[in-house]
Design a protein around this motif. Structure first.
Motif, short mmCIF file in Angstrom:
data_model
loop_
_atom_site.label_atom_id
_atom_site.label_comp_id
_atom_site.label_asym_id
_atom_site.label_seq_id
_atom_site.Cartn_x
_atom_site.Cartn_y
_atom_site.Cartn_z
N GLU A 47 0.75 -1.06 -0.06
CA GLU A 47 0.11 0.05 -0.08
C GLU A 47 0.89 1.21 0.03
O GLU A 47 2.00 1.25 0.32
CB GLU A 47 -0.89 0.06 1.29
CG GLU A 47 -1.69 -1.26 1.43
CD GLU A 47 -2.78 -1.40 0.43
OE1 GLU A 47 -3.04 -0.48 -0.30
OE2 GLU A 47 -3.15 -2.67 0.11
N SER A 48 0.05 2.36 -0.15
CA SER A 48 1.03 3.63 -0.42
C SER A 48 1.83 3.77 0.96
O SER A 48 2.61 4.33 1.04
CB SER A 48 0.02 4.92 -0.82
OG SER A 48 -1.05 4.89 0.24
N PHE A 49 1.30 3.47 1.99
CA PHE A 49 1.62 3.77 3.51
C PHE A 49 2.97 2.95 3.80
O PHE A 49 3.53 3.23 4.95
CB PHE A 49 0.51 4.01 4.56
CG PHE A 49 -0.48 2.67 4.41
CD1 PHE A 49 0.05 1.31 5.09
CD2 PHE A 49 -1.64 2.72 4.00
CE1 PHE A 49 -0.94 0.63 4.94
CE2 PHE A 49 -2.63 1.66 3.98
CZ PHE A 49 -2.07 0.39 4.40
N ASP A 50 3.13 1.79 3.13
CA ASP A 50 4.25 1.02 3.31
C ASP A 50 4.96 0.57 2.25
O ASP A 50 5.53 -0.49 2.16
CB ASP A 50 3.76 -0.11 4.26
CG ASP A 50 2.81 -1.08 3.51
OD1 ASP A 50 2.54 -1.18 2.24
OD2 ASP A 50 2.31 -2.20 4.27
N GLY A 73 5.51 1.53 8.38
CA GLY A 73 5.63 1.67 7.17
C GLY A 73 6.44 2.79 6.52
O GLY A 73 6.56 3.81 7.00
N ASP A 75 6.50 5.41 3.46
CA ASP A 75 5.70 5.83 2.29
C ASP A 75 6.66 6.47 1.09
O ASP A 75 7.85 6.24 1.04
CB ASP A 75 4.59 6.80 3.15
CG ASP A 75 5.30 8.20 3.12
OD1 ASP A 75 6.41 8.58 2.95
OD2 ASP A 75 4.52 8.95 3.88
N VAL A 81 5.91 5.92 9.02
CA VAL A 81 4.40 6.30 9.42
C VAL A 81 4.20 4.81 10.10
O VAL A 81 4.55 3.72 9.84
CB VAL A 81 3.69 6.42 8.44
CG1 VAL A 81 3.84 7.90 7.73
CG2 VAL A 81 3.24 5.40 7.41
N ASN A 83 1.35 1.72 11.17
CA ASN A 83 0.29 1.26 10.63
C ASN A 83 -0.23 0.00 11.35
O ASN A 83 0.42 -0.44 12.45
CB ASN A 83 0.41 0.80 9.15
CG ASN A 83 1.11 1.78 8.35
OD1 ASN A 83 0.45 2.78 8.13
ND2 ASN A 83 2.40 1.61 7.83
N ASN A 104 -5.33 3.40 7.55
CA ASN A 104 -4.03 3.40 7.78
C ASN A 104 -3.58 4.44 7.19
O ASN A 104 -4.02 4.99 5.98
CB ASN A 104 -3.35 2.11 7.44
CG ASN A 104 -3.24 1.17 8.48
OD1 ASN A 104 -2.74 1.42 9.48
ND2 ASN A 104 -3.84 -0.19 8.00
N PRO A 105 -2.38 5.30 7.38
CA PRO A 105 -1.56 5.07 8.74
C PRO A 105 -2.54 5.67 10.01
O PRO A 105 -3.27 6.64 9.74
CB PRO A 105 -0.44 5.69 8.48
CG PRO A 105 -0.78 6.96 7.46
CD PRO A 105 -1.79 6.25 6.77
N VAL A 108 1.20 9.44 12.42
CA VAL A 108 1.99 10.06 11.62
C VAL A 108 2.85 11.15 12.52
O VAL A 108 2.25 11.80 13.25
CB VAL A 108 1.35 10.82 10.21
CG1 VAL A 108 0.92 9.73 9.60
CG2 VAL A 108 0.32 11.91 10.38
#
Length: 509
Positions: A47-50, A73, A75, A81, A83, A104-105, A108
Motif C-alpha cells: 500500500e502507499s503507506f508501506d 511503514g 511511504d 508512518v 500502521n 491506515n496510517p 504520523v
C-alpha cells in the motif's frame, strides 16, 4: 506473541537475499519456542503507506482475544508512518493472512517531529479508559519515546509530553516498555499497574548499536510520565540486557506460564559477502525469561525452561581443583553444541588485584586484561569452541578485583582468539560488570550455551549476560573441545555439569 496455544514470531526478513533490503514481516509459529515452522510473510509492502518497506513493530492481544499488529511503514516520501494490521481469519490457528485496514496510517509525525526517524511502535497497554503506545524517535541527538493514547485502538493522539527522553543518546529504536513485579519471577501483562509494580524502559541505540534499560516508576495519571529509578544510569553507560552481540530486542507476556519472555537479534560478525555465500544472515538468541532481581537494582535473565528438553549426554566434574595455569577438558559431550552450568568456589579473595576507579568501561578492561593475562583471582572460566591445541578458542571468564567498598567482578566473552581467520571478522572482547557480593558466598556461577557459532553466557544466575558470534576454522563439529581453566595465581575449585544438546525437530522449515 502467544495466541490460542501458539507462539508467533514475527521478524524482519529479506526474502530476496542475505543482505539488508526488501524488508517484510516474516512469520514463524511454534508450540514450545523450540520447534518452529516458517509460514508465508505476514506483512509485505503493498500500500502507499508501506510501499517502501514494512519495518519493525509489535503485537497486542486485545481483551476480546483479538490480536493486532502495529508496524512502521515507509511511504512514497520515505517518511516513517505507523500502521496496523489484523488477522483475516481468526479461526485459522496459525493466523497466516493479515489485512491492512483502509484507515491506515494511524499515527504520523507532525511538523515538529523528525519524520524520517520515527519508528518501531510498542505493544500497547491500557490503564483507565485509554490505550497507550510508544513510538521511538529523536530530535537532533536527543532520544525520544513519544507517547500516544487512544480510546478505541484506531484513533491515536500524541500526548503533550513524551513518555521519556534523554539527551545525547542519538536515535531511540525498538523501544520496549513493560511492567515487572517487585517480588517473585512471575511475569505481568503489559497493562498491569499498581503499588507492587515497577516499569522497565529499554531502548536500542542506533548510534552505538547496543541497548540499555532502566527501571523506574510510571505515573499514568500525572502527565503520563516514566521516571527513572534512583541509581540507574540513563544513557550510553546504562545497564544492558546483554553486553555482546544482541540488538533490537523485544519482550512479550506469555500467559500460558505467566512469564515475560525476551527475544534478541544476534547478527553476523563476518562480511556481507560471507552472508551471501552461506545464504542467510542473523538469528534469534535463545528466548529468555526475564524478571526483577530481589534487590530491585536490575533485571535477571535465564534461558527458557523448554531448552532443557534438548539436553542429552550428561557429564559432571565435582570439586575440580584448578591451580594457576591449568586447563582441564570436559569430555564426553558434543562441545560444539552444549549446555554448561558451572559453579566456581574461591577459597581466598586476598590476592584480588586492586581496582582502578578509572576502569569504567568493562569492554576496554576485558581487552586490557584478557584470559591469558595472569591476575590474582582470575581469570577463570571456560574455553569454548576450542581446538585441541588451543590455536582457536573463545574464553568466557571472570576476573575479581578489590574495590573501595567491595570486590568488583568482571565477566568477559573474548572472541579475539576464536578463529584463525585473519581478515573479515569482527572479534571484540565483550564484557560487563557483575553486581554480586563475593564476600558472602565466595562462589559465582556461569551458565553457557554453545551452538557452533553462538556462545551465550549467563553470569551469576543471569545478572550479566553476554552473547558472542564466532567463526572457528579448526574447532568445529567433532573437533571442538571444551575446557575449564584458571590463569589466576589463586587456586579455584569448579563444580561442572554439562550436557550435549540435540537440535529441535523443526528448524524454522
Amino acid at each position: 506473541m502467544y495466541y490460542n496455544g501458539i507462539y508467533h514470531l514475527f521478524y524482519q526478513y529479506n526474502p530476496k537475499g542475505a543482505v539488508w533490503g526488501n524488508i517484510v514481516w516474516a512469520h514463524s509459529v511454534s508450540k514450545d519456542m523450540l520447534n518452529w515452522e516458517a509460514l508465508e510473510p505476514a506483512i509485505y509492502p503493498s500500500e502507499s503507506f508501506d510501499i517502501n518497506g514494512c519495518w519493525s513493530g509489535s503485537a497486542t492481544v486485545l481483551p476480546e482475544n483479538k490480536p493486532v499488529i502495529f508496524y512502521t511503514g515507509i511511504d512514497p516520501n520515505q517518511y516513517q508512518v505507523q500502521n496496523y494490521a489484523v488477522p483475516e481469519n481468526l479461526s485459522d490457528p496459525y493466523l497466516r493472512k493479515w489485512v491492512k485496514p483502509a484507515d491506515n496510517p494511524i499515527v504520523v509525525a507532525d511538523e515538529t517531529m523528525n519524520k524520517i526517524a520515527f519508528r518501531d511502535p510498542t505493544t500497547a497497554w491500557k490503564i483507565g479508559g485509554h490505550w497507550r503506545m510508544v513510538v521511538a524517535s529523536r530530535r537532533k541527538q536527543r532520544g525520544i519515546a513519544y507517547l500516544y493514547r487512544s480510546r478505541d485502538f484506531r484513533k491515536w493522539v500524541k500526548a503533550k509530553h513524551p513518555l521519556h527522553s534523554v539527551p545525547n543518546t542519538g536515535m531511540f529504536e525498538c523501544a520496549d516498555f513493560f511492567p515487572v513485579s517487585l517480588s517473585g519471577d512471575t511475569g505481568l501483562d503489559n497493562s498491569a499497574f499498581g503499588p507492587n509494580v515497577k516499569h522497565v524502559l529499554k531502548v536500542s541505540l542506533d548510534l552505538t548499536r547496543y541497548e540499555y534499560y532502566t527501571t523506574g516508576s510510571y505515573f499514568p495519571e500525572a502527565r503520563d510520565k516514566y521516571v527513572v529509578g534512583k541509581g540507574f544510569v540513563d544513557g550510553w553507560n546504562g545497564l544492558r540486557f546483554d553486553y555482546g552481540n544482541f540488538y533490537a530486542s523485544k519482550t512479550f507476556f506469555d500467559p500460558s506460564k505467566n512469564r515475560r519472555i525476551l527475544w534478541g537479534w544476534t547478527n553476523e560478525s563476518d562480511t556481507a559477502q560471507d552472508d551471501v555465500q552461506k545464504g542467510w544472515a542473523g538469528l534469534q538468541a535463545i528466548p529468555r525469561k526475564v524478571w526483577l532481581d530481589p534487590s530491585g537494582k536490575q533485571l535477571l535473565q535465564w534461558p527458557i525452561e523448554e531448552i532443557e528438553t534438548l539436553r542429552g549426554q550428561n557429564v559432571q566434574l565435582s570439586n575440580q581443583e584448578l591451580k594457576s595455569g591449568e586447563h582441564i577438558e570436559v569430555k564426553g559431550i558434543t562441545a560444539a553444541q552444549a549446555d554448561v552450568d558451572i559453579t566456581f568456589s574461591i577459597p581466598n579473595l586476598d590476592k584480588a588485584e586492586p581496582f582502578d576507579p578509572s576502569w569504567t568501561n568493562a569492554q576496554d578492561l576485558c581487552g586490557l586484561k584478557g584470559s591469558t593475562v595472569q591476575g590474582g583471582v582470575g581469570p577463570f572460566g571456560l574455553l569454548t569452541l576450542a581446538s585441541e591445541k588451543l590455536e582457536e578458542y573463545t574464553p568466557v571468564f571472570f576476573r575479581v578485583f578489590t574495590g573501595l567498598y567491595k570486590h568488583v567482578v568482571l565477566l568477559c566473552s573474548d572472541s579475539g582468539s576464536s578463529s584463525l581467520r585473519k581478515e573479515g571478522l569482527y572479534k571484540p572482547s565483550f564484557a560487563g560488570f557483575v553486581d554480586v557480593d563475593l564476600d558472602d558466598t565466595y562462589k559465582i556461577s556461569l551458565r553457557t550455551l554453545i551452538d557452533h557459532s553462538v556462545v551465550e553466557s549467563f553470569g551469576a544466575g543471569g545478572k550479566t549476560c553476554i552473547t558472542s558470534r564466532v567463526y572457528p576454522l579448526v574447532a568445529v563439529f567433532d573437533d571442538a573441545h571444551l575446557f575449564v581453566f584458571n590463569n589466576g595465581t589463586e587456586t579455584i575449585t569448579a563444580d561442572v555439569e554439562a550436557w550435549s544438546m540435540a537440535k529441535p525437530d523443526k528448524m524454522n522449515n
